[in-house]
Design a protein around this motif. Structure first.
Motif, PDB file in Angstrom:
ATOM      1  N   TRP A 112       0.843  -1.203   0.000  1.00 39.33           N
ATOM      2  CA  TRP A 112       0.000   0.000   0.000  1.00 39.33           C
ATOM      3  C   TRP A 112       0.877   1.252   0.000  1.00 39.33           C
ATOM      4  CZ3 TRP A 112      -5.107   1.268  -0.374  1.00 39.33           C
ATOM      5  CH2 TRP A 112      -5.512   2.522   0.103  1.00 39.33           C
ATOM      6  N   SER A 115       2.906   1.760  -3.349  1.00 41.17           N
ATOM      7  CA  SER A 115       2.064   2.161  -4.481  1.00 41.17           C
ATOM      8  C   SER A 115       1.279   3.440  -4.206  1.00 41.17           C
ATOM      9  CB  SER A 115       1.085   1.042  -4.824  1.00 41.17           C
ATOM     10  OG  SER A 115       0.123   0.873  -3.794  1.00 41.17           O
ATOM     11  N   LYS A 116       1.540   4.045  -3.039  1.00 40.92           N
ATOM     12  CA  LYS A 116       0.807   5.249  -2.626  1.00 40.92           C
ATOM     13  C   LYS A 116      -0.705   5.027  -2.635  1.00 40.92           C
ATOM     14  CE  LYS A 116       4.511   8.261  -4.337  1.00 40.92           C
ATOM     15  NZ  LYS A 116       5.218   8.163  -3.050  1.00 40.92           N
ATOM     16  N   THR A 118      -2.538   2.770  -4.314  1.00 40.55           N
ATOM     17  CA  THR A 118      -3.224   2.485  -5.586  1.00 40.55           C
ATOM     18  C   THR A 118      -3.218   1.016  -5.974  1.00 40.55           C
ATOM     19  OG1 THR A 118      -1.210   2.824  -6.895  1.00 40.55           O
ATOM     20  CG2 THR A 118      -2.576   4.763  -6.458  1.00 40.55           C
ATOM     21  N   LYS A 121      -6.428  -3.674  -2.213  1.00 42.04           N
ATOM     22  CA  LYS A 121      -7.447  -3.503  -1.181  1.00 42.04           C
ATOM     23  C   LYS A 121      -7.499  -4.788  -0.353  1.00 42.04           C
ATOM     24  CE  LYS A 121      -9.544   0.522  -2.186  1.00 42.04           C
ATOM     25  NZ  LYS A 121      -9.758   1.650  -1.238  1.00 42.04           N
ATOM     26  N   SER A 243      -5.992  -6.932  -6.127  1.00 42.59           N
ATOM     27  CA  SER A 243      -5.531  -5.804  -6.930  1.00 42.59           C
ATOM     28  C   SER A 243      -6.685  -4.830  -7.147  1.00 42.59           C
ATOM     29  CB  SER A 243      -5.024  -6.328  -8.275  1.00 42.59           C
ATOM     30  OG  SER A 243      -5.177  -5.389  -9.304  1.00 42.59           O
ATOM     31  N   GLN A 244      -6.420  -3.542  -6.941  1.00 40.27           N
ATOM     32  CA  GLN A 244      -7.480  -2.550  -7.167  1.00 40.27           C
ATOM     33  C   GLN A 244      -7.957  -2.569  -8.616  1.00 40.27           C
ATOM     34  OE1 GLN A 244      -7.063   1.438  -5.679  1.00 40.27           O
ATOM     35  NE2 GLN A 244      -5.929   0.794  -3.870  1.00 40.27           N
ATOM     36  N   LYS A 245      -7.037  -2.766  -9.543  1.00 37.55           N
ATOM     37  CA  LYS A 245      -7.402  -2.809 -10.956  1.00 37.55           C
ATOM     38  C   LYS A 245      -8.371  -3.968 -11.220  1.00 37.55           C
ATOM     39  CE  LYS A 245      -5.250  -3.024 -15.584  1.00 37.55           C
ATOM     40  NZ  LYS A 245      -5.942  -4.207 -16.116  1.00 37.55           N
ATOM     41  N   LYS A 248     -11.814  -3.335  -9.621  1.00 40.70           N
ATOM     42  CA  LYS A 248     -12.607  -2.352 -10.374  1.00 40.70           C
ATOM     43  C   LYS A 248     -13.178  -2.963 -11.650  1.00 40.70           C
ATOM     44  CE  LYS A 248     -12.318   2.255 -12.479  1.00 40.70           C
ATOM     45  NZ  LYS A 248     -11.428   3.421 -12.748  1.00 40.70           N
TER      46      LYS A 248
END
Length: 359
Positions: A112, A115-116, A118, A121, A243-245, A248
């Motif tokens: 976290w 990657s600042k 990004t 989660k 992964s957030q990507k 999403k």
């Protein structure tokens, strides 16, 4: 039992997805399963990481018993990759080699931070407890550790941070080069177990099943059972990140992955003996070497398997890592996304979980 849970959760997932899909946009990604879009979007493949370690029992059981495959259904193929350390799993997630992984708290915090905010989660808890400091006879207090050699699995990993924070609280210092009042020697668990048996180290702060190996096979003694240091004797050992990507783009697949996770945790808690057998069989298939029955039983007894990520302990772990100089100050706000998990838990009649910093 587990199949009923999966069917119930599948209906809940479908209902939630259907209620929101009309307002969402589709995806043209090549990995998107045909006929899915928006909140129902599902991937053709999901790559899941986990460790061949008993602290990852929900993953071991979920894979071995086919619970993830049952939950994902025919639309999505499950691919798995195993890792021996958190940093390698985080690197794989950051590079896109995996989409989700079971992992300890400190590697997740580091991912976290790097990657600042990004990359990932935390979407569910998995395991609590099962770690601490085992020492040789003659060491009875923190003061007795002065001049001693203590192993941890890896510099900056969850147990390494726990040991260094505990030493500091007890007036002892340890630098990252093995110096100070106590010489902390990061080394992989297999090496630490062998070194303790040979007497070349004086103790080790390790997770299960190595905690029980040192205790039962090498006649060590418990100086610190880590759960005694935490409120309600609970702290996060392993949780599930995505992964957030991927989250999403394929929320439908993430919900189905969580269905499998919920079913695995329930299976372990309802069928403990069979779950031990399944977890050990999976470890054997991955490593070629199963755990001895006594070690397996002791490790399971020392662990709690739960959906609750025990968020307050994550924030405390981050603070400890900062205090011992292993982490720069980091804002963890937003690291959790427990919405999909809580929707499924509510639909299944189970208590929802919190991402609050204070318990």
């Amino acid at each position: 039992m587990s199949s009923r849970t999966i069917r119930a959760l599948a209906l809940a997932t479908a209902a939630v997805a259907a209620s929101t899909a009309l307002a969402a946009c589709g995806s043209n990604d090549d990995n998107t399963a045909e006929g899915t879009s928006g909140a129902a979007a599902e991937a053709k493949t999901i790559n899941l990481g986990y460790f061949p370690n008993i602290t990852h029992a929900p993953a071991l059981v979920g894979v071995n018993k086919g619970l993830f495959k049952d939950a994902l259904g025919s639309a999505t193929t499950l691919e798995t990759k195993t890792f021996n350390a958190g940093p390698a799993a985080i690197e794989a997630l950051l590079s896109g080699a995996i989409d989700a992984t079971y992992i300890g708290p400190n590697p997740a915090i580091n991912g976290w931070s790097t990657s600042k905010g990004t990359a990932l989660k935390i979407v569910a808890g998995s395991t609590s407890g099962g770690a601490g400091l085992i020492v040789k006879e003659g060491i009875n207090s923190p003061a007795d550790l002065k001049g001693k050699k203590i192993a941890t699995p890896q510099l900056g990993n969850t147990q390494d941070v726990a040991l260094r924070a505990w030493l500091k609280e007890n007036g002892l210092n340890a630098d990252t080069n093995g110096g100070g009042d106590v010489s902390v020697l990061p080394q992989d668990n297999a090496t630490a177990v062998q070194a303790f048996a040979q007497g070349t180290i004086d103790g080790a702060w390790v997770p299960e099943p190595n905690f029980s190996k040192l205790l039962l096979e090498s006649k060590g003694k418990v100086l610190v059972d880590e759960k005694t240091l935490w409120p309600n004797q609970e702290f996060v050992t392993t949780h599930l990140i995505v992964s957030q990507k991927f989250l999403k783009e394929y929320p439908g697949t993430v919900k189905k992955l969580l269905q499998g996770h919920i079913a695995a945790v329930k299976y372990i808690n309802d069928n403990n003996a069979d779950a031990q057998t399944a977890a050990n069989a999976q470890i054997e298939s991955l490593t070629g070497k199963p755990l001895k029955p006594a070690i397996l039983a002791a490790a399971f007894k020392n662990l709690k398997f739960t959906h609750d990520p025990i968020a307050s302990s994550l924030y405390t772990s981050a603070k400890h890592a900062e205090e011992v100089g292993l982490l720069k100050p980091v804002d963890l706000n937003g690291i959790y996304d427990l919405g999909p998990l809580n929707e499924l838990l509510k639909a299944d009649g189970q208590p929802e979980v919190s991402d609050a910093a204070a318990s």
